[in-house]
Design a protein around this motif. Structure first.
Motif, PDB file in Angstrom:
ATOM      1  N   ILE A   1      -4.069  -1.451  13.721  1.00 33.12           N
ATOM      2  CA  ILE A   1      -3.569  -2.293  12.626  1.00 33.12           C
ATOM      3  C   ILE A   1      -3.783  -3.768  12.952  1.00 33.12           C
ATOM      4  N   LEU A   2      -3.390  -4.172  14.164  1.00 27.10           N
ATOM      5  CA  LEU A   2      -3.560  -5.569  14.586  1.00 27.10           C
ATOM      6  C   LEU A   2      -5.023  -5.984  14.537  1.00 27.10           C
ATOM      7  N   GLY A   3      -5.883  -5.164  15.113  1.00 28.44           N
ATOM      8  CA  GLY A   3      -7.308  -5.493  15.194  1.00 28.44           C
ATOM      9  C   GLY A   3      -7.941  -5.557  13.817  1.00 28.44           C
ATOM     10  N   THR A   4      -7.676  -4.521  12.997  1.00 21.48           N
ATOM     11  CA  THR A   4      -8.248  -4.493  11.649  1.00 21.48           C
ATOM     12  C   THR A   4      -7.789  -5.696  10.851  1.00 21.48           C
ATOM     13  N   SER A   5      -6.473  -6.004  10.915  1.00 14.88           N
ATOM     14  CA  SER A   5      -6.028  -7.111  10.075  1.00 14.88           C
ATOM     15  C   SER A   5      -6.530  -8.448  10.598  1.00 14.88           C
TER      16      SER A   5
ATOM     17  N   ILE B   1     -13.598  -8.731  -0.628  1.00 14.05           N
ATOM     18  CA  ILE B   1     -14.790  -8.030  -0.163  1.00 14.05           C
ATOM     19  C   ILE B   1     -15.216  -8.546   1.217  1.00 14.05           C
ATOM     20  N   VAL B   2     -15.196  -9.867   1.392  1.00  9.72           N
ATOM     21  CA  VAL B   2     -15.612 -10.395   2.688  1.00  9.72           C
ATOM     22  C   VAL B   2     -14.629  -9.961   3.773  1.00  9.72           C
ATOM     23  N   ALA B   3     -13.328  -9.929   3.442  1.00 11.07           N
ATOM     24  CA  ALA B   3     -12.343  -9.425   4.399  1.00 11.07           C
ATOM     25  C   ALA B   3     -12.654  -7.976   4.764  1.00 11.07           C
ATOM     26  N   PHE B   4     -12.993  -7.195   3.752  1.00  8.25           N
ATOM     27  CA  PHE B   4     -13.308  -5.785   3.956  1.00  8.25           C
ATOM     28  C   PHE B   4     -14.528  -5.618   4.857  1.00  8.25           C
TER      29      PHE B   4
ATOM     30  N   ILE C   1     -14.047   6.047   4.871  1.00  7.94           N
ATOM     31  CA  ILE C   1     -13.997   7.004   3.758  1.00  7.94           C
ATOM     32  C   ILE C   1     -13.133   8.192   4.163  1.00  7.94           C
ATOM     33  N   LYS C   2     -13.232   8.563   5.453  1.00  7.47           N
ATOM     34  CA  LYS C   2     -12.422   9.687   5.928  1.00  7.47           C
ATOM     35  C   LYS C   2     -10.978   9.277   6.226  1.00  7.47           C
ATOM     36  N   GLU C   3     -10.776   8.028   6.607  1.00  4.48           N
ATOM     37  CA  GLU C   3      -9.422   7.562   6.947  1.00  4.48           C
ATOM     38  C   GLU C   3      -9.072   6.351   6.090  1.00  4.48           C
ATOM     39  N   PRO C   4      -8.652   6.623   4.830  1.00  2.00           N
ATOM     40  CA  PRO C   4      -8.516   5.524   3.866  1.00  2.00           C
ATOM     41  C   PRO C   4      -7.417   4.520   4.194  1.00  2.00           C
ATOM     42  N   TYR C   5      -6.571   4.781   5.218  1.00  2.00           N
ATOM     43  CA  TYR C   5      -5.513   3.791   5.472  1.00  2.00           C
ATOM     44  C   TYR C   5      -6.097   2.470   5.936  1.00  2.00           C
ATOM     45  N   TYR C   6      -7.338   2.476   6.455  1.00  2.00           N
ATOM     46  CA  TYR C   6      -7.985   1.203   6.777  1.00  2.00           C
ATOM     47  C   TYR C   6      -8.068   0.320   5.535  1.00  2.00           C
ATOM     48  N   VAL C   7      -8.448   0.937   4.411  1.00  2.00           N
ATOM     49  CA  VAL C   7      -8.586   0.202   3.153  1.00  2.00           C
ATOM     50  C   VAL C   7      -7.255  -0.437   2.778  1.00  2.00           C
ATOM     51  N   VAL C   8      -6.170   0.333   2.938  1.00  2.00           N
ATOM     52  CA  VAL C   8      -4.842  -0.180   2.598  1.00  2.00           C
ATOM     53  C   VAL C   8      -4.497  -1.379   3.482  1.00  2.00           C
ATOM     54  N   ILE C   9      -4.720  -1.237   4.800  1.00  2.00           N
ATOM     55  CA  ILE C   9      -4.434  -2.353   5.718  1.00  2.00           C
ATOM     56  C   ILE C   9      -5.187  -3.606   5.281  1.00  2.00           C
ATOM     57  N   ILE C  10      -6.451  -3.441   4.910  1.00  2.00           N
ATOM     58  CA  ILE C  10      -7.284  -4.603   4.586  1.00  2.00           C
ATOM     59  C   ILE C  10      -6.835  -5.262   3.288  1.00  2.00           C
TER      60      ILE C  10
ATOM     61  N   GLY D   1      -8.843   6.023  -4.511  1.00  2.00           N
ATOM     62  CA  GLY D   1      -9.161   4.661  -4.081  1.00  2.00           C
ATOM     63  C   GLY D   1     -10.581   4.568  -3.526  1.00  2.00           C
ATOM     64  N   ILE D   2     -10.963   5.570  -2.749  1.00  2.00           N
ATOM     65  CA  ILE D   2     -12.309   5.586  -2.163  1.00  2.00           C
ATOM     66  C   ILE D   2     -13.356   5.789  -3.264  1.00  2.00           C
ATOM     67  N   CYS D   3     -13.048   6.653  -4.237  1.00  2.00           N
ATOM     68  CA  CYS D   3     -13.986   6.865  -5.351  1.00  2.00           C
ATOM     69  C   CYS D   3     -14.221   5.555  -6.095  1.00  2.00           C
ATOM     70  N   ILE D   4     -13.148   4.814  -6.334  1.00  2.00           N
ATOM     71  CA  ILE D   4     -13.303   3.531  -7.034  1.00  2.00           C
ATOM     72  C   ILE D   4     -14.138   2.579  -6.177  1.00  2.00           C
ATOM     73  N   ALA D   5     -13.898   2.577  -4.859  1.00  2.00           N
ATOM     74  CA  ALA D   5     -14.692   1.730  -3.964  1.00  2.00           C
ATOM     75  C   ALA D   5     -16.172   2.125  -4.020  1.00  2.00           C
ATOM     76  N   LEU D   6     -16.453   3.427  -4.103  1.00  2.00           N
ATOM     77  CA  LEU D   6     -17.849   3.875  -4.188  1.00  2.00           C
ATOM     78  C   LEU D   6     -18.477   3.434  -5.502  1.00  2.00           C
ATOM     79  N   GLY D   7     -17.695   3.481  -6.585  1.00  2.00           N
ATOM     80  CA  GLY D   7     -18.183   2.993  -7.866  1.00  2.00           C
ATOM     81  C   GLY D   7     -18.529   1.517  -7.782  1.00  2.00           C
ATOM     82  N   LEU D   8     -17.628   0.774  -7.147  1.00  2.00           N
ATOM     83  CA  LEU D   8     -17.814  -0.665  -6.960  1.00  2.00           C
ATOM     84  C   LEU D   8     -19.090  -0.947  -6.182  1.00  2.00           C
ATOM     85  N   VAL D   9     -19.277  -0.236  -5.080  1.00  2.00           N
ATOM     86  CA  VAL D   9     -20.475  -0.422  -4.257  1.00  2.00           C
ATOM     87  C   VAL D   9     -21.728  -0.121  -5.084  1.00  2.00           C
TER      88      VAL D   9
END
Lengths: 205, 205, 205
Positions: free
Chosen positions: A14-18, A40-43, A65-74, C122-130
């Motif tokens: 969490i610390l590293g990703t954020s 997007i640039v943060a992502f 894509i497999k571990e979507p909590y990264y997306v939430v953190i970002i 959420g990932i599906c929407i991200a894929l659409g965005l990409v």
């Protein structure tokens, strides 16, 4: 792994990703991008390295894509950066330390992904390097800058030395967890010394 | 293949890879990147094309992860470029010729990877093009330049014509080795003529 | 699907692909690239988004290798753009509308590819965005611009809202075809309103 190492690992992720995401958000805000551009640039800054690594070794769908909590953190981090950047900027040292911790952790994570595939030591170190550094490189390319890690204080070198340390300790027969922690420590330490002493690699031409 | 063709092929791979790497190293040094930056840009210039090709056709892990001697060639070349650039710059013609040979060889290599997957002729030529040209494109993007192959003398066109020659000879029933050598020759020849006569494609707007 | 929906779908693919390609060709011509550069930038603008999506979800070879008619559409479009740009530029509204239609269609296509793999919403929407946006981002990076979608009128936001609309209608139990058409409509509508009213996202810093 026991409860505490799992907790610690998740905390570092969490610390590293954020902190990677914050570096992307701040750089995007400085170039006056709009809210979506900042996100997007943060992502890209946060997941770019691991994404390229996964593509190259063929571990697909890629990790976030497999571990979507990264997306939430970002997303949370980017929103915080947009609304509280004035206050966040004051915590320069904390941002720097979590960035260094993230760099160390993601580098070793990438290296271990290579090890799990029985790849050569040199390739594993290259994968660690890609994981740790490519996010920052993509962030700078998106913002039309020459990647700062090609010109700043020792950054990628820290990853390489940390990777070498990992293999030195690994072949010396050290316990896996200890090897991990020590080589992450090497990376963080080199970063701290490099920034404090304004160390840089030589240039040519 | 007999001993001499294997030797020749390896020689061309080494020559081509190192001249691509030298082009990256020199471009990076001109932008005053540090030693690590030079190494990375040399690396990307040398393997960028083949990496994108492998990703797109799904031949992963990508080639330089499976055949790590590419990495060794590039590191040695980048070090030589950094320490002996003054002397190396004098051999402009040798650098140009090995770059052209590399371009020809890697283009046909990419095309053949497509053939092995039974892809359409047009797609095979596109894969050859990507293999030959994407390294230079990535090098220029990393250094914040508009890719030079979009503006310089005929470069990508050489790859396309070489690819067409390959299929013409291939369907004419020529021996595979001869087809290979002749179409590489076409690419090298077009490059030499284009540079000597300052040929360029038309522009618009 | 009946004959008319297949016809309509193919029409939208052709329209969307060529308007994305035209955007690339025009941007490249403005930077005075040569004919080959124009072709490549048109190609990247048109297939960049779908290519990155396919790489990330592991659907390889990527789509335009499996369905080479995309390549044909792009080559024809790029040639037309080079020779008739003066006349084409007059049809600004048609270009804008087919670009919006393409954006909507490709976004929903990317989202549905995610759905078919049972990925999170959420990932599906991200894929659409990409799928919808990465072509334009790559076009701008190749031409050494900061991606325009990070600074222009609402563009990516339209994809996100369209993606959310898709899931809202989808979970509301609507017919799949209707869901598709309506959410593409949402994206097109947002684009039209944003451009007409000069709407933009807030900036920071």
């Amino acid at each position: 792994m026991d409860f505490y190492s799992v907790l610690l690992e998740n905390l570092i992720i969490i610390l590293g990703t954020s902190s990677f995401a914050v570096s992307g958000a701040f750089a995007a805000m400085q170039k006056r991008l709009d809210a979506f551009g900042v996100l997007i640039v943060a992502f890209v800054a946060a997941v770019g390295g691991g994404t390229l690594r996964d593509l190259m070794i063929g571990d697909i769908p890629v990790f976030w894509i497999k571990e979507p909590y990264y997306v939430v953190i970002i997303i949370i981090t980017a929103l915080l950066a947009m609304f509280f950047w004035k206050r966040l900027k004051r915590f320069k040292i904390i941002l720097f330390l979590s960035d260094s911790l993230g760099l160390g952790f993601f580098t070793i994570l990438g290296l271990q992904k290579g090890l799990a595939l029985h790849l050569d030591a040199g390739i594993c170190i290259a994968l660690g390097l890609v994981t740790g550094c490519f996010g920052g490189i993509s962030r700078d390319i998106l913002l039309n800058n020459i990647p700062i890690i090609f010109r700043k204080e020792i950054y990628a070198t820290a990853c390489i030395v940390g990777g070498l340390a990992y293999f030195a300790l690994y072949y010396a027969g050290l316990d896996k967890n200890l090897t991990e922690v020590l080589s992450i420590g090497v990376i963080v330490l080199i970063r701290i010394i490099a920034v404090k002493k304004h160390l840089a690699l030589p240039r040519f031409y």
